[in-house]
Write a protein that holds these residues in place. Structure first.
Motif, PDB file in Angstrom:
ATOM      1  N   PHE A 167       0.848  -1.187   0.000  1.00 21.07           N
ATOM      2  CA  PHE A 167       0.000   0.000   0.000  1.00 21.07           C
ATOM      3  C   PHE A 167       0.889   1.245   0.000  1.00 21.07           C
ATOM      4  CE2 PHE A 167      -1.986  -3.412   2.423  1.00 21.07           C
ATOM      5  CZ  PHE A 167      -3.191  -3.571   1.762  1.00 21.07           C
ATOM      6  N   GLY A 221      -4.137  -1.559   5.782  1.00 19.12           N
ATOM      7  CA  GLY A 221      -3.886  -0.807   4.559  1.00 19.12           C
ATOM      8  C   GLY A 221      -5.068  -0.737   3.618  1.00 19.12           C
ATOM      9  N   ALA A 222      -6.034  -1.669   3.748  1.00 16.45           N
ATOM     10  CA  ALA A 222      -7.101  -1.764   2.750  1.00 16.45           C
ATOM     11  C   ALA A 222      -8.395  -1.089   3.158  1.00 16.45           C
ATOM     12  CB  ALA A 222      -7.379  -3.235   2.438  1.00 16.45           C
ATOM     13  N   ASP A 232      -4.867   3.596  -0.156  1.00 15.85           N
ATOM     14  CA  ASP A 232      -4.276   3.472  -1.484  1.00 15.85           C
ATOM     15  C   ASP A 232      -5.353   3.039  -2.485  1.00 15.85           C
ATOM     16  OD1 ASP A 232      -2.763   3.003  -3.714  1.00 15.85           O
ATOM     17  OD2 ASP A 232      -1.261   1.766  -2.708  1.00 15.85           O
ATOM     18  N   PRO A 235      -3.535  -0.602  -4.694  1.00 14.24           N
ATOM     19  CA  PRO A 235      -2.496  -1.408  -4.033  1.00 14.24           C
ATOM     20  C   PRO A 235      -2.053  -2.561  -4.926  1.00 14.24           C
ATOM     21  CG  PRO A 235      -4.643  -1.897  -3.109  1.00 14.24           C
ATOM     22  CD  PRO A 235      -4.848  -0.751  -4.041  1.00 14.24           C
TER      23      PRO A 235
END
Length: 651
Positions: A167, A221-222, A232, A235
């Motif tokens: 990410f 990160g998701a 992001d 990614p």
């Protein structure tokens, strides 16, 4: 818009209450929308009112969170935990590190130039570090780590990155940094990988051990949260098997009964500390977690737990649903066993047999079933282990047909026939095995369509059942892999359903008067039924097998070993036939003898057995020699009688 709901007024109120709200929430898990709903409740305004200021609210939250967290260079201490999941961070260089000029600067492409001494390692100025490049570096760091000391890194050769996600995010000043979620095939320390990134790729990194589970590292990160409202948009993901996978699916927290119960308890404690507590909550999922976590198996156990240890809301819910508690208990344990059941469903029936055969029986030589199976085959020489194993494997792998007939063990009471094959139930699961339906049942095969993996008819008398339960045409179609119609209740369907059985079958029965025609079943119909069955006749009475415990592992062990031995025997037979054909010297008189006995189709098999004994002419065989031949044992009783009669006349 009223004056009290204008953004200028609301932003002042939100700025006043938001710091206190942020102290009570998990900013890694709570989203901006969830926080917005909490703020609306605290301010006493409608949620749609704040939704009209969504972008402004988001900017205000980002500002307040930025004041709390600062920039990401300070990302905490690394701990020396050994895990299979890590979250690696590659951020910008600190001022004193950048001045050293020995490291790669990921800000390249944004007009930031490092010292000349690092130009050889620096990337082109027209782009920053790419996500896919960093993924390659991290994989290499784990799978081909630098050696440390004389012994090197012994675990590096076995280490493999199973999944990885990169990410790319931004600091407050728009400079980039990366987070890498890593899933390994084994537990391994991160220090060698960190050293490899530093020495081989000149990338300082930070490894977090706070994410002990894969979903947590991916979620960081998701999924947007208060700490990271911006994620992001593109990614990079990787999997060792090359299959695509979903960041959203992998970021969901797996169900765990104990964790769910703890979260429910924590939510209730928090509710009780509020100035104006809202209504208590309890649902079926909460009950499911309690049943599994506390190992409650019955309706009474659930009511007892609720009365003694449950919250007031749980007691109300259990009392209101008291009549359905048994169903809820069954549902809970079905929920708990779903992962195992799904894994078994994905495996073939023969695959389950192979898995069981690869395991060691915990009782070892003390296993009563192992001793019983050995005694059964020793006492019943007419039932060859290899022949029965090959027949069972054939119907398990291919399903019943005219080529692969249904194994049918017949013999006197207490001969051990049921004891020998009873472990099939525990091997495939008792609820996944279709058992003998009751006589005169109106819908005898309905349950066959409910995910069954094996048919086991114990003490099944085909002629009797063909009169009133499973009629002859259905029996013949069912056990040759043909399509047929299953009769159903017209209250739930149109009365019939097309079906075809292509999985394993096994039957047992007492041999007394088993094939006597009566009723609507005459001699010709009896012959049709027998043509679907591979009969194994037991002769010994073994009363001492009554207390044998079923063991799926030992059953699978002799089944796999016996099938392998049958394969080896077939290979030797093919070699013997090839030698015999090459010599062009068939057994004299065999073809004529089998023609008289109406068994000409068995010529090849009988030649193999005769050649294996060294015979050159059928006149050399006595009645005992014929009875000992493997092909003779495979014949049905009347076929054996015709062969012996023809052999006696030939002599």
């Amino acid at each position: 818009m009223s004056e009290n709901t204008s953004w200028e007024v609301l932003s002042v109120k939100i700025s006043a209450i938001l710091p206190n709200l942020l102290q009570d929430v998990d900013t890694d898990q709570v989203t901006v929308n969830q926080l917005r709903d909490q703020v609306a409740t605290a301010l006493g305004v409608d949620v749609p009112t704040l939704q009209t200021h969504a972008e402004a609210f988001r900017a205000l939250v980002r500002q307040l969170m930025g004041e709390r967290r600062g920039l990401l260079e300070e990302i905490g201490q690394e701990t020396a935990k050994v895990q299979s999941v890590y979250l690696c961070t590659v951020s910008r260089l600190l001022p004193h590190t950048e001045a050293a000029g020995n490291w790669r600067d990921i800000r390249r492409g944004l007009g930031v130039r490092g010292p000349k001494s690092c130009n050889r390692l620096a990337m082109p100025l027209d782009r920053t570090l790419q996500r896919s490049e960093l993924a390659t570096f991290v994989r290499d760091a784990f799978e081909n780590a630098v050696t440390v000391g004389k012994g090197g890194n012994a675990s590096a050769a076995q280490t493999k990155v199973l999944k990885l996600a990169v990410f790319r995010e931004s600091h407050e000043d728009e400079t980039p940094h990366f987070h890498v979620a890593i899933l390994l095939n084994l537990r391994r320390a991160w220090r060698a990988a960190k050293r490899t990134l530093l020495e081989r790729y000149k990338l300082p990194s930070h490894f977090s051990s706070s994410h002990t589970q894969w979903w947590s590292a991916v979620r960081y990160g998701a999924v947007a949260s208060l700490k990271k409202p911006d994620i992001d948009p593109a990614p990079f993901t990787y999997s060792a098997d090359g299959a695509s996978w979903s960041l959203w699916e992998d970021s969901q927290r797996p169900f765990n009964a104990i964790c769910w119960q703890k979260r429910t308890e924590a939510a209730e404690r928090k509710r009780l500390t509020e100035a104006k507590p809202g209504p208590a909550k309890f649902c079926k999922m909460d009950l499911t977690a309690v049943i599994i976590a506390q190992k409650l198996k019955t309706k009474s156990a659930v009511m007892d737990y609720a009365q003694r240890r449950g919250t007031e809301q749980m007691q109300k819910w259990v009392c209101a649903n008291q009549r359905r508690l048994s169903e809820h208990v069954e549902d809970a344990w079905e929920w708990d066993g779903a992962p195992k059941a799904a894994a078994e469903e994905a495996e073939s029936e023969w695959g389950l047999v192979l898995q069981a055969a690869s395991q060691t029986c915990p009782k070892g030589d003390d296993c009563s079933y192992r001793a019983a199976a050995e005694l059964f085959f020793l006492a019943n020489p007419t039932v060859r282990r290899e022949e029965l194993a090959a027949a069972l494997r054939a119907v398990i792998v291919e399903g019943p047909s005219k080529v692969h007939r249904v194994p049918f063990l017949i013999g006197p009471s207490n001969s051990g026939k049921t004891t020998l094959v009873q472990p099939l139930e525990s091997l495939f699961g008792s609820t996944r095995v279709f058992h003998k339906p009751p006589l005169n049942s109106g819908f005898p095969l309905v349950n066959l369509m409910k995910g069954k993996r094996f048919i086991f008819f114990d003490d099944y008398r085909p002629i009797e059942y063909c009169q009133s339960t499973i009629d002859l045409p259905t029996f013949l179609s069912l056990f040759q892999g043909a399509w047929f119609e299953i009769k159903q209740s017209q209250a739930f369907s149109n009365g019939y359903a097309d079906y075809r059985w292509q999985k394993g079958v096994c039957m047992t029965a007492k041999d007394e008067n088993l094939w006597v025609p009566y009723g609507s079943i005459g001699p010709e119909e009896v012959a049709h039924v027998q043509n679907r069955l591979y009969q194994f006749r037991c002769t010994a009475v073994l009363n001492n097998l009554r207390r044998t415990d079923s063991c799926a592992l030992c059953f699978a062990s002799w089944l796999v070993a016996g099938a392998a031995a049958a394969d080896a025997g077939a290979l030797r037979a093919r070699v013997l036939v090839a030698d015999q054909e090459a010599s062009e010297q068939p057994v004299i008189g065999l073809a004529h003898l089998l023609e008289i006995a109406e068994l000409s189709d068995r010529l090849g098999a009988f030649e193999v057995d005769c050649l294996a004994l060294g015979a050159r002419r059928v006149s050399e065989f006595t009645a005992e020699d014929w009875r000992a031949a493997p092909c003779f044992k495979a014949l049905r009783p009347l076929e054996q009688r015709r062969l012996l009669k023809a052999a006696q006349a030939a002599v």
